[in-house]
Design a protein around this motif. Structure first.
Motif, short mmCIF file in Angstrom:
data_model
loop_
_atom_site.label_atom_id
_atom_site.label_comp_id
_atom_site.label_asym_id
_atom_site.label_seq_id
_atom_site.Cartn_x
_atom_site.Cartn_y
_atom_site.Cartn_z
N LEU A 76 0.83 -1.21 0.00
CA LEU A 76 0.00 0.00 0.00
C LEU A 76 0.86 1.26 0.00
O LEU A 76 0.52 2.25 -0.66
N ALA A 77 2.00 1.20 0.69
CA ALA A 77 2.91 2.36 0.70
C ALA A 77 3.50 2.57 -0.69
O ALA A 77 3.64 3.71 -1.15
N CYS A 78 3.83 1.49 -1.38
CA CYS A 78 4.39 1.59 -2.73
C CYS A 78 3.34 2.08 -3.72
O CYS A 78 3.62 2.91 -4.59
N TYR A 79 2.12 1.57 -3.58
CA TYR A 79 0.99 2.04 -4.39
C TYR A 79 0.85 3.56 -4.26
O TYR A 79 0.79 4.28 -5.25
N THR A 90 2.25 13.94 -9.42
CA THR A 90 2.77 15.26 -9.04
C THR A 90 4.14 15.47 -9.66
O THR A 90 4.27 16.13 -10.69
N HIS A 91 5.14 14.87 -9.09
CA HIS A 91 6.53 15.05 -9.51
C HIS A 91 6.73 14.83 -11.02
O HIS A 91 7.24 15.70 -11.72
N CYS A 92 6.32 13.65 -11.52
CA CYS A 92 6.57 13.33 -12.92
C CYS A 92 5.84 14.27 -13.88
O CYS A 92 6.43 14.75 -14.85
N LEU A 93 4.57 14.52 -13.60
CA LEU A 93 3.81 15.42 -14.48
C LEU A 93 4.38 16.83 -14.48
O LEU A 93 4.40 17.51 -15.51
N GLU A 94 4.86 17.27 -13.33
CA GLU A 94 5.45 18.62 -13.25
C GLU A 94 6.81 18.69 -13.93
O GLU A 94 7.16 19.70 -14.53
N CYS A 96 4.07 5.45 -5.79
CA CYS A 96 4.12 5.45 -7.26
C CYS A 96 3.04 6.35 -7.86
O CYS A 96 3.31 7.12 -8.77
N LEU A 97 1.84 6.22 -7.33
CA LEU A 97 0.73 7.01 -7.86
C LEU A 97 0.95 8.51 -7.60
O LEU A 97 0.83 9.32 -8.53
N SER A 98 1.30 8.87 -6.39
CA SER A 98 1.45 10.29 -6.09
C SER A 98 2.68 10.88 -6.78
O SER A 98 2.64 12.01 -7.27
N MET A 99 3.75 10.11 -6.86
CA MET A 99 4.96 10.60 -7.55
C MET A 99 4.67 10.82 -9.04
O MET A 99 5.06 11.83 -9.61
N ALA A 104 1.32 0.85 -13.81
CA ALA A 104 1.22 -0.60 -13.66
C ALA A 104 1.72 -1.02 -12.29
O ALA A 104 1.12 -1.88 -11.63
N CYS A 105 2.79 -0.41 -11.85
CA CYS A 105 3.37 -0.72 -10.56
C CYS A 105 2.39 -0.37 -9.44
O CYS A 105 2.13 -1.18 -8.55
N ALA A 106 1.84 0.83 -9.49
CA ALA A 106 0.86 1.24 -8.48
C ALA A 106 -0.30 0.26 -8.43
O ALA A 106 -0.73 -0.18 -7.36
N GLU A 107 -0.79 -0.13 -9.60
CA GLU A 107 -1.97 -0.99 -9.67
C GLU A 107 -1.69 -2.41 -9.17
O GLU A 107 -2.51 -2.98 -8.44
N ILE A 108 -0.53 -2.99 -9.53
CA ILE A 108 -0.23 -4.35 -9.07
C ILE A 108 0.03 -4.34 -7.56
O ILE A 108 -0.33 -5.29 -6.87
N CYS A 109 0.58 -3.26 -7.03
CA CYS A 109 0.79 -3.16 -5.58
C CYS A 109 -0.55 -3.13 -4.86
O CYS A 109 -0.75 -3.82 -3.85
N ARG A 110 -1.47 -2.36 -5.39
CA ARG A 110 -2.81 -2.26 -4.81
C ARG A 110 -3.52 -3.61 -4.88
O ARG A 110 -4.14 -4.06 -3.92
#
Length: 110
Positions: A16-19, A28-32, A22-25, A48-54
């Motif tokens: 859940l922490a990785c989800y 926010t960070h990547c899009l900016e 990855c999603l917030s990074m 994909a990483c966020a989703e498989i973690c979830r």
């Protein structure tokens, strides 16, 4: 009655922490930052990483033995994501979260 081991509880938290990371990074960070951070292959891998973690966390929470399969896949995608985030650069928190999750999921998949 399904009982979660301490190891499984830790793996759920790690997933859940990785989800979340990855999603917030990505959002926010990547899009900016743009550039390499928003190239389709990198961005898709983060999603994909966020989703498989979830999904792995969800499978462990509902107590299905199929979590072994999702955890195996999760570990693989997390390793790939960690390597790609390291390549792109300036994403250490994501790299760390992915590596922690990969290690935890490998144990659960064994």
């Amino acid at each position: 009655m399904h009982h979660q081991s301490e190891e499984m509880k830790r793996c759920i938290e790690t997933c859940l922490a990785c989800y979340q990371e990855c999603l917030s990074m990505a959002m926010t960070h990547c899009l900016e930052m743009g550039g390499e951070h928003t190239k389709p292959d990198h961005f898709r891998l983060m999603m994909a990483c966020a989703e498989i973690c979830r999904t792995s966390a969800h499978f462990m929470l509902i107590g299905t033995p199929h979590h072994k399969h999702t955890c195996r896949e999760c570990a693989e995608i997390c390793r790939e994501c960690a390597a790609d985030c390291e390549r792109v650069g300036d994403m250490e928190s994501c790299v760390d979260a992915c590596r922690r999750c990969a290690e935890s999921c490998e144990k659960m998949a064994a």
